[in-house]
Design a protein around this motif. Sequence first.
Motif, mmCIF file in Angstrom:
data_model
loop_
_atom_site.group_PDB
_atom_site.id
_atom_site.type_symbol
_atom_site.label_atom_id
_atom_site.label_comp_id
_atom_site.label_asym_id
_atom_site.label_seq_id
_atom_site.Cartn_x
_atom_site.Cartn_y
_atom_site.Cartn_z
ATOM 1 N N THR A 52 0.839 -1.195 0.000
ATOM 2 C CA THR A 52 0.000 0.000 0.000
ATOM 3 C C THR A 52 0.878 1.250 0.000
ATOM 4 O O THR A 52 2.013 1.244 0.476
ATOM 5 C CB THR A 52 -0.925 0.039 1.226
ATOM 6 N N CYS A 53 0.304 2.294 -0.515
ATOM 7 C CA CYS A 53 1.002 3.569 -0.599
ATOM 8 C C CYS A 53 1.311 4.090 0.807
ATOM 9 O O CYS A 53 0.411 4.165 1.641
ATOM 10 C CB CYS A 53 0.111 4.552 -1.348
ATOM 11 N N PRO A 54 2.576 4.447 1.084
ATOM 12 C CA PRO A 54 2.907 4.959 2.421
ATOM 13 C C PRO A 54 2.309 6.337 2.706
ATOM 14 O O PRO A 54 2.268 6.762 3.857
ATOM 15 C CB PRO A 54 4.437 5.018 2.417
ATOM 16 N N ILE A 55 1.865 7.026 1.673
ATOM 17 C CA ILE A 55 1.307 8.365 1.875
ATOM 18 C C ILE A 55 -0.172 8.296 2.202
ATOM 19 O O ILE A 55 -0.630 8.853 3.187
ATOM 20 C CB ILE A 55 1.516 9.237 0.622
ATOM 21 N N CYS A 56 -0.943 7.609 1.347
ATOM 22 C CA CYS A 56 -2.392 7.642 1.519
ATOM 23 C C CYS A 56 -3.002 6.267 1.771
ATOM 24 O O CYS A 56 -4.204 6.173 1.943
ATOM 25 C CB CYS A 56 -3.043 8.292 0.304
ATOM 26 N N LYS A 57 -2.153 5.237 1.779
ATOM 27 C CA LYS A 57 -2.598 3.865 2.100
ATOM 28 C C LYS A 57 -3.491 3.234 1.043
ATOM 29 O O LYS A 57 -4.116 2.219 1.297
ATOM 30 C CB LYS A 57 -3.322 3.815 3.462
ATOM 31 N N PHE B 244 4.414 3.877 -4.246
ATOM 32 C CA PHE B 244 3.312 4.835 -4.129
ATOM 33 C C PHE B 244 2.176 4.467 -5.069
ATOM 34 O O PHE B 244 2.341 3.641 -5.959
ATOM 35 C CB PHE B 244 3.817 6.250 -4.430
ATOM 36 N N CYS B 245 1.027 5.134 -4.889
ATOM 37 C CA CYS B 245 -0.138 4.829 -5.709
ATOM 38 C C CYS B 245 -0.177 5.733 -6.935
ATOM 39 O O CYS B 245 -0.926 5.480 -7.856
ATOM 40 C CB CYS B 245 -1.408 5.024 -4.895
ATOM 41 N N SER B 246 0.600 6.803 -6.908
ATOM 42 C CA SER B 246 0.497 7.779 -7.992
ATOM 43 C C SER B 246 1.722 8.689 -7.980
ATOM 44 O O SER B 246 2.474 8.743 -7.005
ATOM 45 C CB SER B 246 -0.752 8.644 -7.809
ATOM 46 N N ARG C 290 1.571 11.789 -7.727
ATOM 47 C CA ARG C 290 1.322 12.791 -6.706
ATOM 48 C C ARG C 290 1.897 12.352 -5.357
ATOM 49 O O ARG C 290 2.573 13.123 -4.685
ATOM 50 C CB ARG C 290 -0.184 13.023 -6.597
ATOM 51 N N CYS C 291 1.606 11.111 -4.986
ATOM 52 C CA CYS C 291 2.101 10.648 -3.688
ATOM 53 C C CYS C 291 3.617 10.516 -3.709
ATOM 54 O O CYS C 291 4.287 10.794 -2.720
ATOM 55 C CB CYS C 291 1.433 9.335 -3.305
ATOM 56 N N ALA C 292 4.176 10.097 -4.832
ATOM 57 C CA ALA C 292 5.634 10.025 -4.927
ATOM 58 C C ALA C 292 6.232 11.421 -4.736
ATOM 59 O O ALA C 292 7.235 11.595 -4.030
ATOM 60 C CB ALA C 292 6.040 9.446 -6.276
HETATM 61 ZN ZN LIG Z 1 -0.954 7.422 -2.426
#
Ligand SMILES: [Zn+2]
Length: 60
Positions: free
Chosen positions: A2-7, A17-19, A21-23
């Motif tokens: 899962t993305c460490p920023i937004c899960k 990351f999921c995107s 943006r999160c990267a």
């Molecule tokens: Zn994310």
Amino acid sequence: MTCPICKKPADPKYRPFCSRRCADLDLGRWLNGSYAVASTDPEDIEEAIEQIASNPDRLH
Ligand SMILES: [Zn+2]
């Protein structure tokens, strides 16, 4: 994973990351640490990224 920023589930393209943006946000957090910018507000981080992107010399 899962993305460490937004899960959200991570995108293999932007792993972990999921995107993009999160990267970028994660990079911004790292840069914020380097510059000791006292903020955890994502909008401030985005602003910091933009400032750094327009002034790459500040990185060195
Ligand atoms: Zn994310």
